[in-house]
Design a protein around this motif. Structure first.
Motif, PDB file in Angstrom:
ATOM      1  N   GLU A 147      12.859 -31.507  13.209  1.00 48.92           N
ATOM      2  CA  GLU A 147      12.800 -31.018  11.974  1.00 48.92           C
ATOM      3  C   GLU A 147      12.274 -32.063  10.768  1.00 48.92           C
ATOM      4  N   PHE A 148      12.591 -33.461  11.290  1.00 47.69           N
ATOM      5  CA  PHE A 148      11.803 -34.569  10.590  1.00 47.69           C
ATOM      6  C   PHE A 148      10.391 -34.531  10.679  1.00 47.69           C
ATOM      7  N   VAL A 149       9.701 -34.346  11.828  1.00 49.60           N
ATOM      8  CA  VAL A 149       8.114 -34.208  11.904  1.00 49.60           C
ATOM      9  C   VAL A 149       7.865 -33.047  11.155  1.00 49.60           C
ATOM     10  N   ASP A 150       8.744 -32.086  11.082  1.00 53.55           N
ATOM     11  CA  ASP A 150       8.137 -30.780  10.331  1.00 53.55           C
ATOM     12  C   ASP A 150       7.850 -31.169   8.908  1.00 53.55           C
ATOM     13  N   ARG A 151       8.892 -31.941   8.485  1.00 46.91           N
ATOM     14  CA  ARG A 151       8.819 -32.486   6.885  1.00 46.91           C
ATOM     15  C   ARG A 151       7.684 -33.298   6.726  1.00 46.91           C
ATOM     16  N   ALA A 169      14.862 -42.731   5.484  1.00 48.08           N
ATOM     17  CA  ALA A 169      14.044 -43.063   6.599  1.00 48.08           C
ATOM     18  C   ALA A 169      14.255 -41.821   7.607  1.00 48.08           C
ATOM     19  N   TRP A 170      12.965 -41.481   7.947  1.00 51.35           N
ATOM     20  CA  TRP A 170      13.211 -40.237   9.215  1.00 51.35           C
ATOM     21  C   TRP A 170      12.393 -40.520  10.157  1.00 51.35           C
ATOM     22  N   GLY A 171      13.284 -40.544  11.240  1.00 51.43           N
ATOM     23  CA  GLY A 171      12.864 -40.976  12.353  1.00 51.43           C
ATOM     24  C   GLY A 171      11.863 -39.716  13.031  1.00 51.43           C
ATOM     25  N   VAL A 172      10.431 -40.222  13.518  1.00 52.80           N
ATOM     26  CA  VAL A 172       9.680 -39.442  14.287  1.00 52.80           C
ATOM     27  C   VAL A 172       9.377 -39.333  15.613  1.00 52.80           C
ATOM     28  N   VAL A 203      -0.387 -36.787  11.219  1.00 50.18           N
ATOM     29  CA  VAL A 203       0.634 -37.580  10.860  1.00 50.18           C
ATOM     30  C   VAL A 203       0.575 -39.071  11.288  1.00 50.18           C
ATOM     31  N   TYR A 204       1.121 -39.922  10.833  1.00 51.29           N
ATOM     32  CA  TYR A 204       1.024 -41.350  11.125  1.00 51.29           C
ATOM     33  C   TYR A 204       2.263 -42.187  10.866  1.00 51.29           C
ATOM     34  N   THR A 205       2.157 -43.196  11.196  1.00 48.24           N
ATOM     35  CA  THR A 205       3.280 -43.956  10.936  1.00 48.24           C
ATOM     36  C   THR A 205       3.122 -45.639  10.788  1.00 48.24           C
ATOM     37  N   PRO A 206       3.422 -46.502   9.980  1.00 48.60           N
ATOM     38  CA  PRO A 206       4.574 -45.951   9.071  1.00 48.60           C
ATOM     39  C   PRO A 206       4.176 -45.186   7.801  1.00 48.60           C
ATOM     40  N   HIS A 207       4.765 -44.233   7.513  1.00 46.36           N
ATOM     41  CA  HIS A 207       4.095 -43.497   6.166  1.00 46.36           C
ATOM     42  C   HIS A 207       5.348 -43.134   5.036  1.00 46.36           C
ATOM     43  N   THR A 266       9.177 -43.143  10.154  1.00 50.04           N
ATOM     44  CA  THR A 266       9.100 -44.386  10.832  1.00 50.04           C
ATOM     45  C   THR A 266       9.232 -43.905  12.408  1.00 50.04           C
ATOM     46  N   SER A 267       9.271 -44.856  13.403  1.00 51.08           N
ATOM     47  CA  SER A 267       9.374 -44.582  14.961  1.00 51.08           C
ATOM     48  C   SER A 267       9.855 -46.112  15.412  1.00 51.08           C
ATOM     49  N   GLN A 268      10.755 -45.806  16.371  1.00 53.05           N
ATOM     50  CA  GLN A 268      11.017 -47.276  17.095  1.00 53.05           C
ATOM     51  C   GLN A 268      10.055 -47.744  18.069  1.00 53.05           C
ATOM     52  N   GLY A 269       8.938 -46.712  18.339  1.00 54.85           N
ATOM     53  CA  GLY A 269       8.047 -47.095  19.134  1.00 54.85           C
ATOM     54  C   GLY A 269       6.396 -47.642  18.433  1.00 54.85           C
ATOM     55  N   CYS A 270       6.635 -47.635  17.132  1.00 60.45           N
ATOM     56  CA  CYS A 270       5.486 -47.927  16.300  1.00 60.45           C
ATOM     57  C   CYS A 270       5.579 -49.789  16.025  1.00 60.45           C
ATOM     58  N   PRO A 271       4.437 -50.121  16.006  1.00 60.66           N
ATOM     59  CA  PRO A 271       4.383 -51.805  16.083  1.00 60.66           C
ATOM     60  C   PRO A 271       4.581 -52.168  14.530  1.00 60.66           C
ATOM     61  N   LEU A 272       4.140 -51.373  13.432  1.00 67.14           N
ATOM     62  CA  LEU A 272       4.165 -51.657  12.295  1.00 67.14           C
ATOM     63  C   LEU A 272       5.538 -51.291  11.312  1.00 67.14           C
ATOM     64  N   CYS A 273       6.350 -50.685  12.064  1.00 67.65           N
ATOM     65  CA  CYS A 273       7.323 -50.018  11.769  1.00 67.65           C
ATOM     66  C   CYS A 273       8.531 -50.776  11.201  1.00 67.65           C
ATOM     67  N   PRO A 274       8.822 -52.045  12.035  1.00 63.31           N
ATOM     68  CA  PRO A 274       9.883 -52.789  11.892  1.00 63.31           C
ATOM     69  C   PRO A 274       9.622 -53.307  10.327  1.00 63.31           C
ATOM     70  N   ALA A 275       8.356 -53.804  10.082  1.00 67.25           N
ATOM     71  CA  ALA A 275       8.262 -54.405   8.410  1.00 67.25           C
ATOM     72  C   ALA A 275       8.202 -53.313   7.563  1.00 67.25           C
ATOM     73  N   ALA A 276       7.916 -51.952   7.836  1.00 66.96           N
ATOM     74  CA  ALA A 276       7.950 -50.963   6.800  1.00 66.96           C
ATOM     75  C   ALA A 276       9.691 -50.528   6.558  1.00 66.96           C
ATOM     76  N   ASN A 277      10.504 -50.537   8.074  1.00 65.46           N
ATOM     77  CA  ASN A 277      11.663 -50.466   7.640  1.00 65.46           C
ATOM     78  C   ASN A 277      12.362 -51.561   6.639  1.00 65.46           C
ATOM     79  N   GLN A 278      12.039 -52.787   6.818  1.00 65.57           N
ATOM     80  CA  GLN A 278      12.427 -53.863   5.871  1.00 65.57           C
ATOM     81  C   GLN A 278      12.103 -53.865   4.527  1.00 65.57           C
ATOM     82  N   LEU A 279      10.955 -53.093   4.322  1.00 67.91           N
ATOM     83  CA  LEU A 279      10.476 -53.031   2.941  1.00 67.91           C
ATOM     84  C   LEU A 279      11.355 -51.782   2.221  1.00 67.91           C
ATOM     85  N   LEU A 280      11.622 -50.824   3.105  1.00 71.08           N
ATOM     86  CA  LEU A 280      12.486 -49.548   2.587  1.00 71.08           C
ATOM     87  C   LEU A 280      13.974 -50.142   2.153  1.00 71.08           C
TER      88      LEU A 280
END
Length: 241
Positions: free
Chosen positions: A90-94, A71-74, A107-111, A44-58
């Motif tokens: 290292e989170f991006v590497d994963r 949750a891994w920040g990229v 790579v893409y978010t939310p993933h 997930t990323s703080q700059g990603c428009p779809l990530c707030p909803a994905a964070n809530q789902l997690l």
């Protein structure tokens, strides 16, 4: 290529009854609360428009007793005007390891990654929820605690290729951060179980083996993940006490 038969053999042997020597050691206690677990990872990323909803789902997934939610920040949204406060290279590497081993082209978010599976899951809350419900649980790794608090991971079984042992430390529960610029400017963003550190402890090449686990930093929780090579499926996992 690991066959399903060999996977089942490894997992069965990893949860075989402890030896007489182990059973006769009263100062050790097994930490696992259940025999199986599911692992939901979110990149997930703080700059990603779809990530707030994905964070809530997690966070919803994390309410289930048998789910380890991480949750891994990229950082690749940083180019759009906001530097992610949780991202680490290292989170991006994963995430890249999952992409290289699986179906996604980049790579893409939310993933979401479920039990280390390589399938590409485009974000749709109902689809991700159904995929998690349909996923086969994996064995809970055997971790024992000594009187002095030291934690040891025990593994056994045959391995055609080395398995990786990862220790992941994360900030448990919900955090909120104000996003001042970028695609989510003005949003007070909710995060859940944000990973703060990851360490590859060792490779497990099969047979009976034990691994002393590192201490967890103050204020963080930790899990251990046993993974079938880079970007591979998870063979077992456990929360650390």
């Amino acid at each position: 290529m690991l066959t399903w038969l060999s996977v089942l053999a490894v997992l069965f042997q990893a949860h075989a009854a402890p030896s007489e020597e182990t059973r006769a050691t009263p100062e050790r206690a097994v930490s696992a609360a259940s025999d199986t677990v599911r692992v939901a990872e979110l990149f997930t990323s703080q700059g990603c428009p779809l990530c707030p909803a994905a964070n809530q789902l997690l966070a919803e997934f994390g309410e289930e007793d048998d789910v380890i939610a991480l949750a891994w920040g990229v950082n690749y949204w940083d180019a759009y005007g906001w530097t992610d406060q949780f991202a680490m290279p290292e989170f991006v590497d994963r995430q890249k390891a999952y992409v290289e081993a699986g179906e996604a082209m980049r790579v893409y978010t939310p993933h979401f990654v479920l039990n280390g599976a390589p399938e590409q899951l485009r974000f749709d809350a109902d689809r991700i929820r159904s995929a998690l419900e349909a996923s086969a649980p994996i064995p809970t790794a055997r971790v024992e605690t000594a009187n002095d608090g030291a934690l040891t991971l025990f593994l056994s079984g045959d391995r055609p290729t080395p398995a990786e042992i990862w220790v992941v430390q994360y900030a448990p529960g919900v955090q909120e951060r104000q996003i001042e610029s970028g695609r989510n400017a003005g949003l007070r963003m909710t995060h859940f179980n944000m990973v703060r550190a990851v360490e590859k402890l060792a490779d497990w090449t099969g047979g009976e083996a034990s691994f002393v686990l590192p201490d967890t930093a103050e204020g963080l929780d930790a899990v251990v993940l046993v993974q079938d090579g880079p970007g591979g499926r998870l063979l077992s996992a456990a929360r650390l006490p």
